[in-house]
Scaffold this active site. Sequence first.
Site, PDB file in Angstrom:
ATOM      1  N   CYS A   9       6.833  50.480  -1.445  1.00 46.79           N
ATOM      2  CA  CYS A   9       5.671  49.587  -1.392  1.00 46.79           C
ATOM      3  C   CYS A   9       5.467  49.013  -2.795  1.00 46.79           C
ATOM      4  O   CYS A   9       6.399  49.002  -3.605  1.00 46.79           O
ATOM      5  CB  CYS A   9       4.430  50.293  -0.854  1.00 46.79           C
ATOM      6  SG  CYS A   9       3.844  51.676  -1.860  1.00 46.79           S
ATOM      7  N   ARG A  15       0.797  53.444   0.336  1.00 51.85           N
ATOM      8  CA  ARG A  15       1.542  53.363   1.599  1.00 51.85           C
ATOM      9  C   ARG A  15       2.847  54.146   1.618  1.00 51.85           C
ATOM     10  O   ARG A  15       3.113  54.897   2.572  1.00 51.85           O
ATOM     11  CB  ARG A  15       1.819  51.892   1.948  1.00 51.85           C
ATOM     12  CG  ARG A  15       0.568  51.108   2.270  1.00 51.85           C
ATOM     13  CD  ARG A  15       0.821  49.619   2.277  1.00 51.85           C
ATOM     14  NE  ARG A  15       1.135  49.138   0.933  1.00 51.85           N
ATOM     15  CZ  ARG A  15       1.527  47.909   0.634  1.00 51.85           C
ATOM     16  NH1 ARG A  15       1.689  47.027   1.604  1.00 51.85           N
ATOM     17  NH2 ARG A  15       1.764  47.561  -0.609  1.00 51.85           N
ATOM     18  N   ASP A 124      -1.958  46.520   2.873  1.00 50.82           N
ATOM     19  CA  ASP A 124      -2.255  47.373   1.727  1.00 50.82           C
ATOM     20  C   ASP A 124      -3.682  47.910   1.855  1.00 50.82           C
ATOM     21  O   ASP A 124      -4.632  47.127   1.876  1.00 50.82           O
ATOM     22  CB  ASP A 124      -2.108  46.539   0.449  1.00 50.82           C
ATOM     23  CG  ASP A 124      -2.003  47.431  -0.779  1.00 50.82           C
ATOM     24  OD1 ASP A 124      -2.468  48.584  -0.720  1.00 50.82           O
ATOM     25  OD2 ASP A 124      -1.450  46.962  -1.784  1.00 50.82           O
TER      26      ASP A 124
HETATM   27  P1  4NP Z   1       0.555  50.673  -2.508  1.00 46.78           P
HETATM   28  O1  4NP Z   1      -0.924  50.175  -2.890  1.00 46.78           O
HETATM   29  O2  4NP Z   1       1.502  49.533  -2.789  1.00 46.78           O
HETATM   30  O3  4NP Z   1       0.450  50.954  -1.044  1.00 46.78           O
HETATM   31  O4  4NP Z   1       0.825  51.898  -3.335  1.00 46.78           O
HETATM   32  C1  4NP Z   1      -1.222  49.630  -4.154  1.00 46.78           C
HETATM   33  C2  4NP Z   1      -1.667  50.439  -5.154  1.00 46.78           C
HETATM   34  C3  4NP Z   1      -1.975  49.905  -6.391  1.00 46.78           C
HETATM   35  C4  4NP Z   1      -1.837  48.559  -6.615  1.00 46.78           C
HETATM   36  C5  4NP Z   1      -1.362  47.757  -5.595  1.00 46.78           C
HETATM   37  C6  4NP Z   1      -1.056  48.299  -4.370  1.00 46.78           C
HETATM   38  N1  4NP Z   1      -2.171  47.991  -7.866  1.00 46.78           N
HETATM   39  O5  4NP Z   1      -2.125  46.764  -7.984  1.00 46.78           O
HETATM   40  O6  4NP Z   1      -2.473  48.713  -8.807  1.00 46.78           O
END
Ligand code: 4NP
Length: 155
Positions: A9, A15, A124
């Site tokens: 991800c 995720r 997300d």
């Molecule tokens: P992930 O969610 O891709 O599902 O781990 C996110 C966690 C942090 C960030 C973006 C997506 N961020 O921009 O910090």
Amino acid sequence: MIPSVLFVCLGNICRSPLAEAALRVEAERSGLDLIVDSAGTGNWHAGEPPDRRAIAVARRHGVDISGLRARQVRPDDFRRFTHIVALDHDNLSDLRKLAPADAMAELSLLLDHVEGRAGQAVADPWFGDEAAFDVTWAEVTAAAKGLAARLRAGR
Ligand code: 4NP
């Protein structure tokens, strides 16, 4: 060869750690031998544990993911894993750009492994509430069942 699956991800704190946990649970339940890991296309959270809301939803389903640590995906992952599974379309297109010429891994979207949801993205939950993490858990669990069935069939 033992199948090996890398979930990818953006941050590797919401995720993909949940997808990793769900496939580990499903593999154990069904007696499937495999290697599972997860990574992010970004490196902002490298070295950090999963988001506390992700840890909480996994815990509600009996899995402890607090020991996982985020890392960024790297070109060598395409040679080490048989399957790399992106959580959304941005992740998939970033992975295609990063793939080395001698990549071995088969690329797919997580929801390609759920009947009737091929081509769809896992939203997300980062900006969402606890309920958003419940939706993520349901999606990664459904995909883990589909993927495990496929791997058991040797595909
Ligand atoms: P992930 O969610 O891709 O599902 O781990 C996110 C966690 C942090 C960030 C973006 C997506 N961020 O921009 O910090």
